[in-house]
Design an enzyme around this catalytic site. Sequence first.
Site, PDB file in Angstrom:
ATOM      1  N   LYS A   3       0.846  -1.206   0.000  1.00  0.00           N
ATOM      2  CA  LYS A   3       0.000   0.000   0.000  1.00  0.00           C
ATOM      3  C   LYS A   3       0.879   1.254   0.000  1.00  0.00           C
ATOM      4  CE  LYS A   3      -0.275  -0.326   5.039  1.00  0.00           C
ATOM      5  NZ  LYS A   3      -1.046  -0.945   6.127  1.00  0.00           N
TER       6      LYS A   3
ATOM      7  N   ARG B 112     -10.713   0.145  14.934  1.00  0.00           N
ATOM      8  CA  ARG B 112     -10.582   0.970  13.723  1.00  0.00           C
ATOM      9  C   ARG B 112     -11.629   0.527  12.716  1.00  0.00           C
ATOM     10  NH1 ARG B 112      -4.778   1.137  10.716  1.00  0.00           N
ATOM     11  NH2 ARG B 112      -5.330  -1.026  10.254  1.00  0.00           N
TER      12      ARG B 112
ATOM     13  N   HIS C 201      -6.324  -7.372  12.990  1.00  0.00           N
ATOM     14  CA  HIS C 201      -5.079  -6.594  12.972  1.00  0.00           C
ATOM     15  C   HIS C 201      -4.666  -6.306  14.406  1.00  0.00           C
ATOM     16  CE1 HIS C 201      -2.042  -4.265  11.038  1.00  0.00           C
ATOM     17  NE2 HIS C 201      -2.490  -3.093  11.404  1.00  0.00           N
TER      18      HIS C 201
ATOM     19  N   ARG D  28       0.888 -11.028   6.893  1.00  0.00           N
ATOM     20  CA  ARG D  28       0.875  -9.819   6.054  1.00  0.00           C
ATOM     21  C   ARG D  28       2.165  -9.052   6.333  1.00  0.00           C
ATOM     22  NH1 ARG D  28      -4.250  -9.688   8.625  1.00  0.00           N
ATOM     23  NH2 ARG D  28      -3.584  -7.889   9.853  1.00  0.00           N
TER      24      ARG D  28
ATOM     25  N   TYR E 216      15.035  31.082   6.483  1.00  0.00           N
ATOM     26  CA  TYR E 216      13.799  31.711   6.982  1.00  0.00           C
ATOM     27  C   TYR E 216      13.792  31.738   8.507  1.00  0.00           C
ATOM     28  CZ  TYR E 216      11.735  31.061   2.319  1.00  0.00           C
ATOM     29  OH  TYR E 216      11.457  31.114   0.992  1.00  0.00           O
TER      30      TYR E 216
ATOM     31  N   CYS F 196      13.710  24.379   3.636  1.00  0.00           N
ATOM     32  CA  CYS F 196      12.833  25.154   2.753  1.00  0.00           C
ATOM     33  C   CYS F 196      12.037  24.186   1.869  1.00  0.00           C
ATOM     34  CB  CYS F 196      13.644  26.075   1.861  1.00  0.00           C
ATOM     35  SG  CYS F 196      14.793  27.130   2.760  1.00  0.00           S
ATOM     36  N   MET F 197      11.217  24.729   0.977  1.00  0.00           N
ATOM     37  CA  MET F 197      10.386  23.891   0.124  1.00  0.00           C
ATOM     38  C   MET F 197      11.239  23.009  -0.804  1.00  0.00           C
ATOM     39  SD  MET F 197       7.332  24.969  -2.477  1.00  0.00           S
ATOM     40  CE  MET F 197       6.350  25.794  -1.239  1.00  0.00           C
ATOM     41  N   ASP F 198      12.270  23.612  -1.403  1.00  0.00           N
ATOM     42  CA  ASP F 198      13.055  22.897  -2.417  1.00  0.00           C
ATOM     43  C   ASP F 198      14.536  22.793  -2.080  1.00  0.00           C
ATOM     44  OD1 ASP F 198      10.646  23.261  -3.978  1.00  0.00           O
ATOM     45  OD2 ASP F 198      11.371  25.303  -4.296  1.00  0.00           O
TER      46      ASP F 198
HETATM   47  C1  LIG Z   1      -0.314  -1.899   6.850  1.00  0.00           C
HETATM   48  C2  LIG Z   1      -0.915  -3.131   7.314  1.00  0.00           C
HETATM   49  C3  LIG Z   1      -0.149  -4.279   7.482  1.00  0.00           C
HETATM   50  C4  LIG Z   1       1.350  -4.291   7.362  1.00  0.00           C
HETATM   51  O1  LIG Z   1       1.901  -3.813   8.574  1.00  0.00           O
HETATM   52  P1  LIG Z   1       3.466  -3.792   8.810  1.00  0.00           P
HETATM   53  O2  LIG Z   1       3.601  -3.312  10.211  1.00  0.00           O
HETATM   54  O3  LIG Z   1       4.021  -2.831   7.822  1.00  0.00           O
HETATM   55  O4  LIG Z   1       3.943  -5.168   8.599  1.00  0.00           O
HETATM   56  C5  LIG Z   1      -0.793  -5.455   7.799  1.00  0.00           C
HETATM   57  N1  LIG Z   1      -2.135  -5.481   7.964  1.00  0.00           N
HETATM   58  C6  LIG Z   1      -2.899  -4.395   7.833  1.00  0.00           C
HETATM   59  C7  LIG Z   1      -4.369  -4.503   8.039  1.00  0.00           C
HETATM   60  C8  LIG Z   1      -2.334  -3.179   7.524  1.00  0.00           C
HETATM   61  O5  LIG Z   1      -3.097  -2.096   7.411  1.00  0.00           O
END
Ligand SMILES: *Cc1c(COP(=O)(O)O)cnc(C)c1O
Length: 377
Positions: free
Chosen positions: A39, A133, A163, A226, A270, A317-319
């Site tokens: 992701k 969540r 999770h 995951r 700045y 700064c920005m750049d």
């Molecule tokens: C992002 C995410 C992961 C991966 O988590 P890591 O800590 O990067 O391994 C696994 N499961 C869900 C639901 C996530 O949102």
Amino acid sequence: MCQRERRSWATIDLNQLVRNYEIYKRSLKVDTKVMTVIKANAYGHGDSEVAAALQKHGVSMFAVSNVDEAVTLRQAGITGEILILGYTAADMADVLLEHNIIQTIVSEEHAAALAATGIPVRCQFAIDTGMNRIGLDADNVDACERIIRTYQEKLQICGLFTHFCVADTDQEACVRFTGEQVQKFRAVVDSVADLNLSYIHCCNSAAGIFHLNKGVEFKGIDRIVRLGIILYGLKPDYSNTIPEEIKPVLTWETSVSMVKELNVDETVGYGRTYKATEKRKIATLTTGYADGYNRGLSNCGYVLLHGKRAPIVGRICMDQMTVDVTDIPEARMGDRVTLLGRNGNEIISADDMAQLLGTIGYEVVCCISNRVQRFYI
Ligand SMILES: *Cc1c(COP(=O)(O)O)cnc(C)c1O
């Protein structure tokens, strides 16, 4: 790399990425499968390139955060399973079906909205075991069972997942909480065991390496991990120890545009936040916060050039940004500067930078902006 663009660029070592995957996978039981989490543009590393390298290496499960990311992967030729980990509005159901994408169901209301489209989207239910969540509330197993069975008939339900929220911490209370999450998840899994859902999973990077097969009992829910942050060679939490051969795969570099002398009492940038108390030498670099270099590092971070550390002076700064090179007399226009990665014997990782910022390595790499060109080796 384009020889003429020398402003701000990242190099992603896909061989190291695959090595990280292999080392992590070898730490699991042989029959445990890995779903790679790519992701947010593969945590800033470039999702199409990362997914293609993993697919070539035999990986066939990917997770993303939304439809756009999933479709990007399909367009890049990714043929394996793609799971969207978060909410997608039901009016995207046709896109999900068209690209054979698996959608997470976040609530009963969400399931109803998806079912109402009449499109048989493939789905997995998120089960909430304490993160609060998304997901069906695991504290009410009967309701979970009823909802899963109801929508099993209307949608194509192919899995359940939960999770963890403190799997990266070895404090006793956190380990106990993870154990409770596992138990709650298992109760829901057991209530619909007869459905033989293909995908039952709960471990993120941290849980897979710190908890799986290590005390907390995962039997029956340990078939898939995951894998996110550790794939990229970073730690879930700064305090973690991960296998030494797992290394960051992203290097971020920039150039020196000019070097100048600073007299006593002159200031930089700045807000005039840095003032020279003695003669100093300053190098200006061609990266700024619009490239994703966090402005919180003003007067506190450091970069590497000629194998040495140069502290950031003045505000980012920005750049552009400015660093003190008084102790690096060889610094001059056109020099290569390391923002993240190794330079000589010095190294700065996204985890180090995150610690300076009071954040996590995840945020550091995710924030590297599109303006930073990615190169793959
Ligand atoms: C992002 C995410 C992961 C991966 O988590 P890591 O800590 O990067 O391994 C696994 N499961 C869900 C639901 C996530 O949102």
